[in-house]
Design an enzyme around this catalytic site. Structure first.
Site, PDB file in Angstrom:
ATOM      1  N   SER A 684      -2.098   4.450   4.298  1.00 22.13           N
ATOM      2  CA  SER A 684      -1.275   3.275   4.007  1.00 22.13           C
ATOM      3  C   SER A 684      -0.915   3.138   2.529  1.00 22.13           C
ATOM      4  CB  SER A 684      -1.992   2.002   4.487  1.00 22.13           C
ATOM      5  OG  SER A 684      -3.183   1.813   3.762  1.00 22.13           O
ATOM      6  N   LYS A 727      -4.719  -7.680   4.607  1.00 21.04           N
ATOM      7  CA  LYS A 727      -4.051  -7.257   3.369  1.00 21.04           C
ATOM      8  C   LYS A 727      -3.236  -8.399   2.752  1.00 21.04           C
ATOM      9  CE  LYS A 727      -3.894  -2.377   4.675  1.00 21.04           C
ATOM     10  NZ  LYS A 727      -3.065  -1.211   5.028  1.00 21.04           N
TER      11      LYS A 727
END
Length: 810
Positions: A684, A727
């Site tokens: 990611s 996140k």
């Protein structure tokens, strides 16, 4: 041994006396012996002797069972005895007491008037005392003392006094008469006329008998130790039974009580048959045997299990909603799922048991949520921690063939719950492991499968047990360590980290009150301002949950409690942001908003860990070199490949980015992710790595208020990632204003709290070009390029390969 050294024959004599055969006894000279005379022939011989000088010859018969022995069935050596007393008994028998005088050997035996008369030869020996004889006498005396001490049937003082005689012949006869040996061995000693030979043979017999007694004593001691505990228990049990009987409490036997309990337990048919069969086996066993203990323990476990007892379930949705709101703030999706479960329970009489799996970082309330569910539904609550469990028998139990076998933890917890429908929390299900003893996660497949757990089989119980009414809840920090078949059997509900406003509310509603009570403070003693709690959240904790926040609040409460003890209970304190340094020390975490300017080659990424989301600062720099890519910061293989993919993308788009086609020939690129001691991996960070590299090559700074996450392909596509909520919470917590996410993650916005979406600018992208437009301070102009430096001539002494063909290194 030469007997002539010690003694010699003195004289021989012959006498004719009434003779009586005796059984099971050997009469020795100088010994007083009582016995009963009952045979007609023996009574006549006795009467004949009493009518004369009271002297009679007594000899032992070979077989004691023969009532009328013949001359050849009587030993030839006996004892001339004096009749000391005689008493006629009512039954016609005569009880006599005789004293042995001397040995005699039958020369002639005749039968007259219904009894025997014997012509007997006697021999008298004179003994001469020598040192060797004294030594032999001392040895026999010592052996006899040992023998008496070891023997359980002889009195030590009496026996030692009886053998204290000076004459050797009398000494040997006294010892022989008191030995517990066979009739044959005693007859053998009687037939030895010579005293020294008799003494020598007596020493040999004593050696053998002492050895036998030592062996018997060793065996008896061993058996005694083994049986002592059982005998003690047996004695105490019998004592208890006797006491109970006296008190009138022993109306029914233990077996009848067990049978009644089995009949009223509500067991399934196969379990009932098994219990009855085991009870029959128990009745046939000795009560103190080890096998009976095993059977009794098994029956106790069967009877202790809840077979039909259940908690009365509360299906009031409003009450349950009130309880969940009282115990937890937020977690709307979880609460909604629990209320749906209760709604189904009201509409369906016997629905299948549910298996929920709460996955989230530590400290977000997974375990406490299980307790709240139990309270809301009115069920019992049991918890089993699976962290570190690596033995399959912990789940299924051990078979009864093993010593100390027990049921598995599932059955033990059901016994503890005492109902068939508890809330059963399997904590830390992601932290199980496996070894040579089996895989516990495989054993859980049956437990957590609604189609199978109605007939769960524990190895110890060895009967089917119904777990279908149990409300199973599992908890975990991560999902990837849970085996896929186990995941397939559970409904996974994710608990993300709390936002700052949520943490503030949790602290105000629950944590402050809890810590005040734990430290003995009252409401007027201590209060916190909202700014102080926010200051603790920002400066002293960095977590997804509230565990460290509670710890810091407890720290303050303890310090205030100390002041209250010193200054009195009337002390009133309000903790504001200014007092935090006094109570908690210097700030532990620096506020990321303190960054004042954008920097070239520094991009902010977002990562997800077991403890929630975190930001990831990625640095890139250029150095003179040959086009190598250096990646540092303890990166995993997947993250290193993302870095290589990012560089390949930049090289393929060099012209579009305003770079010369051969820009990489004279430079090395070093990418570093700080906190190098922490392992990092995953795809990611791809777009963040590419942004840092482009910023370094184009000398355009990256905006400090932009955080990003997404996987990059060689064609510059941005692929979706996981952990979006965690996140975004991390970006909000760390002060970012704009977050760049892959377009395919737009669907995850439904789970993001509204205040986070309002305070963050979330931009969805599909290509790397869009990322660069949003992340860099200004757009890239094609005219701004890095000119390639002229290639110096090759050095002949050290020729090199073509730089274009040199592979990129990690």
């Amino acid at each position: 041994m030469n007997s002539s050294m010690f003694s010699g024959r003195e004289k021989a004599d012959t006498r004719t006396l009434p003779m009586m055969p005796i059984r099971d006894v050997v009469i020795f000279p100088y010994m007083m012996t009582p016995f009963v005379v009952g045979r007609e022939s023996s009574i006549r011989a006795l009467e004949e002797a009493l009518a004369g000088d009271k002297m009679i010859f007594l000899a032992t018969q070979h077989d004691a069972s023969v009532d009328g022995p013949k001359p050849n069935e009587i030993y030839q050596v006996g004892t001339i005895s004096n009749i000391v007393q005689s008493l006629k008994l009512p039954d016609g028998n005569i009880k006599v007491l005789v004293e042995g005088l001397e040995r005699g050997k039958i020369l002639k035996l005749s039968s007259e008037e219904g009894y025997f008369r014997a012509t007997v030869k006697t021999v008298t020996y004179r003994t001469v005392t020598t040192p060797s004889l004294e030594q032999l006498v001392q040895r026999v005396t010592s052996l006899f003392e040992q023998y008496v001490k070891l023997s359980q049937s002889l009195n030590y003082e009496t026996m030692i006094a009886a053998v204290k005689v000076d004459e050797v012949g009398k000494f040997t006869d006294a010892v022989a008469a008191n030995l517990s040996v066979s009739i044959e061995e005693k007859q053998e000693l009687l037939e030895i006329f010579e005293p020294v030979d008799r003494l020598t043979r007596l020493a040999d017999i004593l050696d053998v008998e002492i050895e036998k007694l030592n062996v018997d004593r060793t065996i008896q001691g061993r058996v005694k130790r083994q049986m002592e505990r059982a005998q003690r228990e047996y004695y105490l049990n019998e004592k208890i039974r006797a006491i109970q009987k006296e008190l009138g409490r022993n109306e029914k036997s233990e077996t009848d009580e067990l049978k009644k309990k089995i009949e009223t337990s509500g067991m399934a048919k196969d379990a009932l048959d098994k219990a009855n069969a085991e009870l029959k086996r128990l009745e046939m066993m000795p009560p103190m045997s080890a096998e009976s203990t095993v059977s009794r323990n098994y029956l106790d476990w069967l009877l202790a299990m809840p077979w039909k007892k259940k908690s009365k379930e509360i299906r009031d949705i409003r009450r349950a909603e009130t309880i969940l709101e009282e115990d937890h703030y937020g977690l709307e999706k979880i609460k909604e799922r629990i209320l749906e479960f209760l709604a189904v329970r009201r509409l369906v009489k016997n629905p299948k048991g549910s298996i929920l799996c709460f996955i989230g970082p530590p400290g977000v309330g997974k375990t406490s949520l299980g307790r709240s569910i139990a309270r809301a539904t009115g069920r019992k609550f049991v918890r089993l921690s699976l962290g570190g469990v690596r033995d399959e028998a912990e789940i299924r139990g051990h078979r009864r063939t093993y010593i100390g076998a027990l049921p598995g933890q599932i059955i033990q917890m059901m016994k503890k719950a005492a109902t068939v429908n508890p809330v059963f929390l399997l904590d830390e299900v992601d932290k199980m492991s496996m070894d040579f003893r089996g895989d516990p996660s495989a054993a859980l497949l049956e437990v957590l499968d609604p189609e199978q757990n109605h007939m769960f089989m524990d190895h110890y119980l060895d009967v089917e047990y119904d777990l279908s009414k149990v409300f199973f809840i599992t908890t975990a920090n991560v999902v990837h360590t849970i085996p896929q078949p186990l995941q397939d059997r559970m409904e996974i509900l994710r608990l993300s980290g709390y936002t700052e406003p949520e943490k503030l509310e949790i602290a105000k509603r629950f944590l402050v009150r809890k810590q005040r009570e734990a430290t003995g403070l009252k409401l007027e003693n201590l209060s916190f301002t909202d700014e102080a709690i926010v200051g603790i959240i920002r400066g002293y904790t960095r977590e997804a949950g509230v565990r460290n926040l509670e710890r810091e609040l407890a720290n303050i409460c303890r310090k205030v409690a100390r002041k209250v003890v010193k200054e009195g209970r009337g002390l009133q304190l309000t903790v504001g942001p200014e007092e935090l340094r006094e109570y908690l020390g210097v700030i532990k975490f620096r506020d990321t908003k303190s960054e004042e300017k954008n920097e070239v080659g520094l991009a902010t990424g977002l990562a997800w860990t077991e403890v929630g989301g975190q930001i990831l600062s990625i640095e890139a720099t250029l150095m003179p070199g040959k086009g190598k890519l250096l990646l540092t910061g303890q990166l995993g293989d997947v993250m290193q490949e993302s870095g290589q993919a990012a560089l390949s993308y930049v090289r393929s788009r060099a012209a579009h980015l305003g770079l010369s086609a051969d820009f990489y020939r004279r430079v090395d690129i070093h990418i570093h992710i700080p906190e190098g001691s922490i392992p990092k991996d995953g795809p990611s960070a791809g777009i963040t790595l590419a942004t840092a590299v482009v910023s370094t090559l184009t000398k355009i700074a990256v905006r400090r208020d932009v955080a990003m996450t997404g996987e990059i392909t060689l064609r510059g596509k941005v692929l979706p990632i996981g952990g979006v909520k965690e996140k975004l919470l991390a970006a909000h917590r760390m002060g970012s204003q704009t977050v760049i996410l892959p377009r395919d993650n737009e669907k995850d916005m439904a789970e993001i709290p509204a205040n986070i979406q309002q305070e963050l600018t979330i931009r969805f992208v599909e290509t790397m070009d869009e990322v660069l437009d949003l992340a860099l301070e200004r757009r890239i102009e094609v005219q701004e390029t890095i000119e390639a430096e002229p290639v110096p001539p090759p050095v002949r002494q050290a020729p090199t390969h073509d730089v274009d063909r040199e592979p990129l290194t990690n």
